[in-house]
Every structure is written in structure tokens, then in C-alpha cells.
Design an enzyme around this catalytic site. Structure first.
Site, PDB file in Angstrom:
ATOM      1  CD  GLU A 111      21.067  11.717  38.005  1.00 66.24           C
ATOM      2  OE1 GLU A 111      20.489  10.703  37.560  1.00 66.24           O
ATOM      3  OE2 GLU A 111      21.092  12.813  37.406  1.00 66.24           O
ATOM      4  CD  GLU A 131      18.914  15.773  37.688  1.00 65.23           C
ATOM      5  OE1 GLU A 131      19.954  15.202  37.371  1.00 65.23           O
ATOM      6  OE2 GLU A 131      18.458  15.769  38.861  1.00 65.23           O
TER       7      GLU A 131
END
Length: 240
Positions: A111, A131
Site C-alpha cells: 500500500e 488484509e
């Protein structure tokens, strides 16, 4: 051993994730060091900041073991405030930030590439935003991902699918795929150095992303990290 290293050489600030035994997973100390080093690099005389990793990973993202040990909202806020501090450093940098992806980039380690100006990757690197498998959310992907790489970020976040460097380049997560990471980084910095640096600073200011959206998403993650489902999924992950 310092978990995140800082070095200035040949007019470049190098920040290196240095937990190879943990695939450069980022605990609270690591996020704090990243934020410190970004600010140090931004205030230095260097032309650019390069972020890379040691060993076979760039970064596997948040340290799941450290997250699993969060006991209450105070613990969670302490952990994720360090993450926000690091992201703030990326957002506010007045200098170009280059991601030199030397290997696996998962979760938060993937990210943070969304905040970098140029991402250069070795061909063997793998990327994923998994995630959701842990009962969590990817806050940086959700807050800035769509504006950075478009709808592909939804697919990455919803499926947790792993992609290679060529696919990452196709969707805009990576800019350059190379066999020689160091040489390509040097070529990129040479191009940056040839630019008028006052122009580069103005370009950086106009490209700056919204801090508030990131803050809101990280706060949501802090709550989710304490849920029973997330705790069970993290425990299961760690036992594998």
C-alpha cells in the site's frame, strides 16, 4: 539491530527496511522509524529519497504478531498513530520518493507504494493486499488507491490475490520492471536531478494526497483490529 536504516550517499537518502527474518514486517517501532527517516531525508540536501528492503522482501506489511497483541483501543491507537506518522511523512515530502522493490510487497508494504512518485521493481517481486483474509481492511488502498491506480485496487483488496511485477506495472502500481534494481534507481535519480528542482517541489505539492481520508481509514482499521473475528484470523495466520 535497527529495524529501519537511514543512509545518505551520492546525494540520495536511502531508507531500508531491515527485519529480513520477519520479511521486513512493520511493527510500531518500524513505522515510527520510517516516519523519522522520511522527515530527515526531506530536510537533508539530498535530491531524492529511496525506500527499499533487505533480504527477499521489500516489506510484508504490518507485523501481524504485534497487531494480534493489541489489547485495547489505547494500544491500537498507539500502534496506528505510528503508521499515520509514517504516511504523513510520505504525503508531506517535498522531494521525490522512489520505491525500490527488491522482493515481496504485501499488505501495508504494498500500500505505501501508492504514495511514492516512482516505483521500480525487480521481476521476481510479488504484490498483494490480503488484509481482508485477516478480518481487517487496507486503509491506504481504500483511501487513495482508486485515485492512484483505478478500479484495480478494488480487485486487489477484495480478492487478496497475489500478482507479479509485470501485472503490477500493467495496473499502474509499478512504473519500471528491471533485472538491475540499483542501476535503474540511479538512472531515475539522474533524470530527476536534471529537472529544475523548484519545479519538482511545485509538482510534488500539486500531487499531494489527502491526509484526512487516510486518517479516517486508519482509524477504522484500529477498531477492526480489536474485533474477535480479526483476533481469531490473526491467531490462525500466526499458527501456520
Amino acid at each position: 539491530m535497527m529495524k529501519v536504516l537511514y543512509e545518505e550517499k551520492e546525494g540520495v537518502s536511502w531508507i531500508t527496511f531491515n527485519r529480513p527474518e520477519k520479511l521486513n514486517a512493520l511493527d510500531r517501532e518500524s513505522w515510527k522509524l520510517l516516519g523519522d527517516h522520511l522527515r530527515r531525508g526531506d530536510s537533508s540536501s539530498s535530491t531524492a529519497i529511496v525506500i527499499t528492503g533487505t533480504g527477499r522482501a521489500f516489506s510484508s506489511g504490518d507485523d501481524i504478531g504485534a497487531m494480534a497483541e493489541l489489547r485495547d483501543q489505547s494500544d491500537a491507537e498507539n500502534f496506528f498513530s505510528a503508521l499515520l506518522y509514517a504516511v504523513d511523512g510520505l504525503i508531506s515530502s517535498t522531494k521525490p520518493v522512489i520505491g525500490a522493490v527488491n522482493g515481496l510487497a504485501y499488505g501495508g508494504g504494498c500500500e505505501i507504494l501508492l504514495f511514492m512518485d516512482v516505483v521500480i521493481s525487480v521481476k521476481s517481486a510479488k504484490f498483494s493486499i490480503p488484509e481482508g483474509r485477516l478480518g481487517l481492511i487496507p486503509p491506504m488502498a481504500l483511501s487513495v488507491g482508486y485515485n492512484s491506480i483505478g478500479r484495480s485496487v478494488a480487485w486487489l483488496a477484495i480478492t487478496g490475490e497475489e500478482i507479479d511485477a509485470v501485472r503490477a506495472r500493467e495496473i499502474g502500481l509499478v512504473d519500471i520492471v528491471t533485472d538491475d534494481l540499483q542501476s535503474e534507481v540511479k538512472r531515475t535519480i539522474s533524470r530527476i536531478s536534471s529537472m529544475d528542482q523548484s519545479s519538482v517541489k511545485v509538482i510534488k505539492a500539486w500531487l499531494r494526497k489527502s491526509r484526512e481520508h487516510v486518517r479516517e481509514a486508519i482509524r477504522e482499521l484500529s477498531f477492526m483490529s480489536l474485533s474477535g473475528e480479526a483476533k481469531e484470523r490473526m491467531k490462525s495466520f500466526l499458527s501456520r
